[in-house]
Design a protein around this motif. Structure first.
Motif, short mmCIF file in Angstrom:
data_model
loop_
_atom_site.label_atom_id
_atom_site.label_comp_id
_atom_site.label_asym_id
_atom_site.label_seq_id
_atom_site.Cartn_x
_atom_site.Cartn_y
_atom_site.Cartn_z
N LYS A 112 0.87 -1.18 0.00
CA LYS A 112 0.00 0.00 0.00
C LYS A 112 0.89 1.21 0.00
O LYS A 112 1.97 1.19 0.59
CB LYS A 112 -0.84 0.04 1.27
CG LYS A 112 -2.28 -0.31 1.09
CD LYS A 112 -3.00 -0.05 2.41
CE LYS A 112 -4.12 -1.03 2.61
NZ LYS A 112 -4.74 -0.88 3.92
N ALA A 145 2.01 4.13 1.69
CA ALA A 145 1.88 4.68 3.04
C ALA A 145 2.05 6.20 3.00
O ALA A 145 2.56 6.76 2.03
CB ALA A 145 2.93 4.07 3.95
N VAL A 146 1.63 6.83 4.08
CA VAL A 146 1.74 8.29 4.20
C VAL A 146 3.19 8.74 4.05
O VAL A 146 3.48 9.79 3.48
CB VAL A 146 1.18 8.75 5.57
CG1 VAL A 146 1.39 10.24 5.78
CG2 VAL A 146 -0.31 8.42 5.66
N THR A 147 4.13 7.94 4.58
CA THR A 147 5.53 8.34 4.56
C THR A 147 6.25 7.98 3.26
O THR A 147 7.41 8.27 3.11
CB THR A 147 6.31 7.68 5.73
OG1 THR A 147 6.12 6.28 5.65
CG2 THR A 147 5.83 8.20 7.07
N LEU A 148 5.55 7.33 2.34
CA LEU A 148 6.18 6.97 1.06
C LEU A 148 5.75 7.99 0.02
O LEU A 148 4.89 7.76 -0.81
CB LEU A 148 5.73 5.55 0.64
CG LEU A 148 6.56 4.81 -0.40
CD1 LEU A 148 7.88 4.34 0.18
CD2 LEU A 148 5.81 3.60 -0.94
N SER A 149 6.39 9.17 0.09
CA SER A 149 5.87 10.30 -0.68
C SER A 149 6.52 10.48 -2.05
O SER A 149 5.98 11.14 -2.92
CB SER A 149 6.04 11.58 0.13
OG SER A 149 7.39 11.72 0.51
N LEU A 183 10.95 14.55 7.82
CA LEU A 183 9.91 15.23 7.04
C LEU A 183 9.13 16.24 7.88
O LEU A 183 8.52 17.15 7.34
CB LEU A 183 8.95 14.21 6.43
CG LEU A 183 9.58 13.18 5.47
CD1 LEU A 183 8.48 12.32 4.84
CD2 LEU A 183 10.39 13.86 4.38
N VAL A 195 7.88 12.81 11.78
CA VAL A 195 8.07 11.79 10.75
C VAL A 195 9.54 11.71 10.30
O VAL A 195 10.10 12.67 9.76
CB VAL A 195 7.17 12.05 9.51
CG1 VAL A 195 7.42 11.00 8.43
CG2 VAL A 195 5.69 12.04 9.92
N LYS A 243 12.04 9.30 7.96
CA LYS A 243 12.13 8.20 7.00
C LYS A 243 13.52 7.60 7.01
O LYS A 243 14.52 8.31 6.89
CB LYS A 243 11.84 8.72 5.58
CG LYS A 243 10.38 8.95 5.32
CD LYS A 243 10.14 9.31 3.88
CE LYS A 243 10.49 8.17 2.95
NZ LYS A 243 10.06 8.47 1.56
N ASP A 277 14.03 4.69 5.04
CA ASP A 277 13.76 3.58 4.13
C ASP A 277 14.87 3.32 3.13
O ASP A 277 14.75 2.42 2.31
CB ASP A 277 12.39 3.74 3.47
CG ASP A 277 12.29 4.91 2.53
OD1 ASP A 277 13.30 5.61 2.35
OD2 ASP A 277 11.21 5.10 1.96
N THR A 279 0.25 6.14 11.31
CA THR A 279 0.82 6.40 9.98
C THR A 279 -0.23 6.18 8.89
O THR A 279 -0.39 6.98 7.99
CB THR A 279 2.02 5.46 9.72
OG1 THR A 279 2.89 5.51 10.84
CG2 THR A 279 2.78 5.89 8.47
N ARG A 280 -0.94 5.07 9.02
CA ARG A 280 -1.91 4.72 7.98
C ARG A 280 -3.33 5.19 8.32
O ARG A 280 -4.24 5.04 7.53
CB ARG A 280 -1.92 3.21 7.75
CG ARG A 280 -0.61 2.68 7.19
CD ARG A 280 -0.70 1.17 6.98
NE ARG A 280 0.57 0.59 6.58
CZ ARG A 280 0.92 0.37 5.32
NH1 ARG A 280 0.12 0.70 4.34
NH2 ARG A 280 2.09 -0.17 5.04
#
Lengths: 205, 205
Positions: A82, A84-88, B15, B19, B21, B23, B100-101
């Motif tokens: 999905k 996610a909010v943090t995967l911008s 961010l 938040v 990140k 990743d 987050t979601r």
């Protein structure tokens, strides 16, 4: 991989002609030692292919991508199901239909982590309908990366996944290939490509 | 864990005030070597506690539970976020709200894999609101198992998660504790429990 086949015979639960549960040692509770050995075997089969990244899909591919990445000494990436909010940032994505969950979801990975310089091995726990793996193959292609092959822990050879991948010219290595199964019985295709011994097993043992 | 803090400074993307990140190296693309070192450090901190199982939640806890399980030479279990078609037996479960979601989901594990004979270490990537971890703590309690503690990779110490767990008497070990952050700036609580050096960092470096 004989060790894995034996473990499936001992602990796998065959619920029907198509549903095999291996959640006591592979994809719910995980035998970390066996997972490492699975990673080493997948790495061995693709040893000469100069892989730069292992790619899988959350969640049950992660332990095997991790083990293979450890053996190859490369990072792994897991595609998310999905956004996610943090995967911008920008993503590569593909739709995947899950027959287990009876739903279609989007898999995506950040464009930052895969590109034309990469040589990718895709790893997953099961090759069955091939839906998730075809989605990952499409993502590798979209990224312009080189796909070295697909490595699976268990293949249900009686389903269409292998054919779909072979149609795309993908090299597949599966560590346990199931020719057929039913409650109480499982037949593997052995490593030389022949149908293995027909052993009757108690599915609940 | 200084190595981890340095990596967060170098590659973490802040961010907002809440938040972060990570990743590129922890929870989308995974640096397998760093993940193994994280597992070794968590194992070291709970070395004398005779842990029998590591417990986490899909998906981004899996690589760290795997690494900790490797270091401790025990299996790990990952709680699932939905009841799948193939998960037919009895489960322990707890509701978890993801900030987050922005959704509430059920986490569950099979009752077969956790019981009064187990000594459990819970591992996850983030301790922030504590929602997921409190759910796992409740599951361990429901199973009648002994909870040895919670090991987290990154803790947002300015959120309520630590307090919620401490109220339940849980021992917490986090490898990087963030006192505060904002775009361009991150402050860690050092390993002796003091607020670390106030280093300005470029959040995009």
């Amino acid at each position: 991989m004989k060790l894995l086949q034996e473990r499936i015979r001992q602990e796998g639960l065959i619920l029907s002609d198509t549903v095999l549960k291996v959640d006591s040692f592979l994809n719910h509770q995980v035998d970390t030692k066996l997972a490492l050995e699975i990673g080493q075997e997948l790495a061995r089969r693709f040893a000469d292919r100069r892989i730069t990244k292992v790619l899988t899909i959350e969640a049950s591919g992660i332990q095997f991508a991790m083990a293979t990445g450890i053996a190859l000494e490369v990072p792994f990436i897991y595609a998310k199901k999905k956004k996610a909010v943090t995967l911008s940032e920008q993503v590569y994505s593909a739709p995947v239909h899950s027959f287990t969950r009876q739903e279609t979801y989007q898999v995506s990975i950040s464009q930052k982590y895969l590109g034309p310089e990469d040589r990718v091995l895709i790893v997953d726990d099961f090759l069955a309908t091939g839906a998730a793996l075809v989605g990952l193959v499409d993502i590798v292609k979209e990224a312009g990366a080189e796909l070295v092959g697909v490595g699976c822990v268990i293949e249900k050879s009686f389903q269409q996944g292998r054919g779909l991948l072979e149609d795309r010219g993908v090299r597949i290595e599966s560590l346990a290939r199931i020719a057929s199964m039913s409650p109480g019985e499982i037949h593997f295709i052995d490593e030389e490509g022949q149908t293995g011994e027909r052993a009757k097993e108690n599915a609940t043992c």
